[in-house]
Design a protein around this motif. Structure first.
Motif, short mmCIF file in Angstrom:
data_model
loop_
_atom_site.label_atom_id
_atom_site.label_comp_id
_atom_site.label_asym_id
_atom_site.label_seq_id
_atom_site.Cartn_x
_atom_site.Cartn_y
_atom_site.Cartn_z
N LYS A 146 -3.89 19.03 -0.88
CA LYS A 146 -4.22 17.68 -1.37
C LYS A 146 -5.29 17.72 -2.45
O LYS A 146 -5.19 17.04 -3.48
N GLU A 147 -6.33 18.55 -2.22
CA GLU A 147 -7.40 18.64 -3.20
C GLU A 147 -6.91 19.21 -4.53
O GLU A 147 -7.30 18.75 -5.60
N GLU A 148 -6.02 20.21 -4.46
CA GLU A 148 -5.45 20.79 -5.69
C GLU A 148 -4.62 19.75 -6.44
O GLU A 148 -4.69 19.65 -7.68
N LYS A 149 -3.84 18.96 -5.68
CA LYS A 149 -3.04 17.92 -6.33
C LYS A 149 -3.93 16.87 -7.00
O LYS A 149 -3.66 16.42 -8.12
N GLU A 150 -4.99 16.50 -6.31
CA GLU A 150 -5.92 15.52 -6.89
C GLU A 150 -6.57 16.06 -8.15
O GLU A 150 -6.74 15.33 -9.14
N GLU B 191 -5.25 18.25 -10.21
CA GLU B 191 -4.22 18.23 -11.27
C GLU B 191 -4.05 16.82 -11.82
O GLU B 191 -3.92 16.64 -13.05
N LYS B 192 -4.06 15.82 -10.94
CA LYS B 192 -3.93 14.44 -11.41
C LYS B 192 -5.11 14.04 -12.30
O LYS B 192 -4.93 13.38 -13.34
N GLU B 193 -6.29 14.45 -11.92
CA GLU B 193 -7.47 14.15 -12.73
C GLU B 193 -7.37 14.81 -14.10
O GLU B 193 -7.73 14.20 -15.13
N LYS B 194 -6.90 16.05 -14.13
CA LYS B 194 -6.72 16.74 -15.42
C LYS B 194 -5.72 16.00 -16.30
O LYS B 194 -5.93 15.82 -17.51
N GLN B 195 -4.61 15.59 -15.70
CA GLN B 195 -3.59 14.85 -16.47
C GLN B 195 -4.16 13.54 -17.02
O GLN B 195 -3.90 13.19 -18.18
N LYS B 196 -4.93 12.82 -16.19
CA LYS B 196 -5.54 11.57 -16.67
C LYS B 196 -6.48 11.81 -17.83
O LYS B 196 -6.48 11.06 -18.83
N LYS B 197 -7.28 12.87 -17.75
CA LYS B 197 -8.20 13.19 -18.84
C LYS B 197 -7.44 13.52 -20.12
O LYS B 197 -7.82 13.09 -21.22
N GLU B 198 -6.36 14.31 -19.98
CA GLU B 198 -5.55 14.65 -21.15
C GLU B 198 -4.92 13.42 -21.78
O GLU B 198 -4.88 13.28 -23.01
N GLU B 199 -4.42 12.52 -20.93
CA GLU B 199 -3.83 11.28 -21.45
C GLU B 199 -4.86 10.44 -22.21
O GLU B 199 -4.58 9.87 -23.26
#
Length: 376
Positions: free
Chosen positions: A246-250, A252-260
Motif C-alpha cells: 500500500k505504501e509503495e502504491k501511495e 507511486e501515486k504521489e510521484k505521478q501527481k507531481k509529474e502531472e
C-alpha cells in the motif's frame, strides 16, 4: 603572752602521751591475733547435717493443672451460647451486644469483669465475623441485624497478568507497524476491543504512560506529534507485507501527481509565451445565444432595435502562488498544509482545556515562519 605559751606546752605534752600509748598497744594486739590463729587451726569446723526427707509429706503431680475459668468469662460464654449463633450473610454491631450484656448483668446484680475489647475478641473467636441472634432468644426483635455486603467480583482475565509493554507491542504488530506510525486513538480502540478487562477507554493514561516509557527506553519510535496527538511504531521493525505494498502504491501515486503538476506548469508557461508573441488574441468559439422571448425578440427580427454589442471580457490570469519549501531542520515537523500544524499547536498552547486563536497564531508565527498565518 605567758598564758598562750602554757597552752602550747600542754598541747604538746598531751600529744606525746597519746603517741606512746599507741606504740605500746600495737605489739599487744599482734600477740593476741597470733594466739587466736593457732586456736582456729587446732579446732575443725563441724559439718551441717541435712534434715531427713519424709516421702509422705511431698505431693507428686502427674498431670497438668486444669485452668479454672473466672466467673466473669464463664458468664459471658453462657450468655453468648444462649442468644447468639453463627449465620452467613448477617452481622450485629459489637457495641449494641455489649450494651445488652451489661444490662443483663445489672439486672442480675453481677459485676462486669470484661472490657469491650475483650468482649469483641471473644465473640470473633467463637462465631467469626458473620453471626446473628437466635430466634428463640428474647432479643430477636430488639437487636437489629445488618446484612453483610456481597463481595465485589473483580474481572479475572489473562490480560490483567500480562505486562502493558507486551500488549502495546502486540497491538502495533497487528495494526501492521506502518512507517508513518499508528495514531494514539487507533491504538486505544484496538486495545479496548481485544483486552476489555484493562478498561483502557476509561483510563487512557495507562496506555499513554506505557507508550512514553517505550519511547524513553528505545523500544517504540515516536514518528511525529506528542502525547495523544502522536504517531507510534515499533523501533527497527519492518512493516507488514500488505502495508508495504500500500505504501509503495501511495508513493507511486504521489510521484505521478507531481509529474502531472509539472507538465501542467510547463504547458501554461508555453501558452503564455505564445500569447505574448502573437498580436492577435486566440479566437474563441462562438457561443449560442439563448433565444429571447417577448416583444424585444419581435422588434429585433424586424430590425427596429439595434443589438448592443457586448464588449468581450478578458480572462483574468490566475496567479500561481508558490508553496513554501519547508526546511528540513524544522524542530517540530515538515507539514505540507497549514492544517498539519494544528495538532502540535493545540498540544503546546492548551492550558488547561482550550487554546485561543491568538495563542495558536503566535505559536505558528514563532515556529513556522514560512507559513502565512494571516490568511483566511
Amino acid at each position: 603572752m605567758p598564758s598562750i605559751k602554757l597552752k602550747k606546752k600542754t598541747q604538746e605534752y598531751l600529744a606525746e602521751k597519746e603517741r606512746s600509748k599507741q606504740l605500746t598497744k600495737e605489739p599487744e594486739e599482734e600477740k593476741e591475733t597470733e594466739i587466736e590463729k593457732n586456736k582456729k587451726k587446732d579446732v575443725k569446723p563441724k559439718k551441717k547435717e541435712k534434715p531427713p526427707v519424709l516421702e509422705a509429706e511431698v505431693p507428686v503431680i502427674l498431670e497438668k493443672r486444669k485452668r479454672t475459668v473466672p466467673p466473669g468469662e464463664q458468664q459471658l460464654t453462657d450468655w453468648l451460647t444462649e442468644h447468639v449463633e453463627s449465620r452467613e450473610g448477617a452481622s450485629v454491631s459489637y457495641q449494641t451486644l455489649f450494651e445488652y450484656f451489661t444490662d443483663f448483668c445489672a439486672q442480675q446484680n453481677i459485676p462486669v469483669t470484661v472490657d469491650p475489647s475483650q468482649f469483641n475478641r471473644d465473640v470473633k473467636d467463637k462465631f467469626g465475623k458473620e453471626f446473628g441472634i437466635k430466634e428463640s432468644s428474647p432479643y430477636k426483635g430488639l437487636i437489629r441485624e445488618i446484612k453483610a455486603k456481597p463481595k465485589s467480583t473483580k474481572p479475572k482475565a489473562e490480560s490483567l497478568t500480562m505486562k502493558m509493554r507486551d500488549i502495546v507491542e502486540e497491538i502495533l504488530k497487528e495494526t501492521g507497524n506502518p512507517t508513518n506510525g499508528v495514531r494514539f486513538p487507533n491504538i486505544k480502540v484496538a486495545t479496548a476491543n481485544k483486552y476489555p478487562a484493562l478498561q483502557v477507554d476509561l483510563q487512557p493514561h495507562k496506555l499513554l504512560q506505557a507508550l512514553e516509557r517505550g519511547v524513553y527506553y528505545g523500544r517504540i519510535e515516536l514518528v511525529k506529534g506528542t502525547g495523544k496527538c502522536g504517531f507510534y511504531r515499533i523501533f527497527g521493525a519492518e512493516p507488514r507485507e500488505d502495508i508495504k505494498e500500500k505504501e509503495e502504491k501511495e508513493k507511486e501515486k504521489e510521484k505521478q501527481k507531481k509529474e502531472e503538476k509539472l507538465q501542467k506548469k510547463k504547458e501554461r508557461k508555453e501558452s503564455e509565451k505564445e500569447n505574448k508573441e502573437g498580436d492577435e488574441e486566440p479566437v474563441k468559439p462562438e457561443e449560442e445565444t439563448p433565444k429571447k422571448k417577448g416583444t424585444k425578440r419581435k422588434l429585433e427580427e424586424k430590425g427596429d432595435v439595434k443589438k448592443e454589442e457586448e464588449p468581450q471580457k478578458k480572462k483574468k490570469k490566475k496567479r500561481h502562488i508558490k508553496k513554501p519549501k519547508w526546511e528540513k531542520t524544522d524542530p517540530h515537523s515538515n507539514p505540507e498544509k497549514i492544517d498539519d500544524t494544528f495538532p502540535l499547536a493545540f498540544t503546546y498552547c492548551s492550558e488547561p482545556k482550550e487554546a485561543s486563536f491568538g495563542k495558536i497564531k503566535k505559536y505558528l508565527v514563532e515556529n513556522y515562519p514560512s507559513v502565512n498565518a494571516e490568511t483566511r
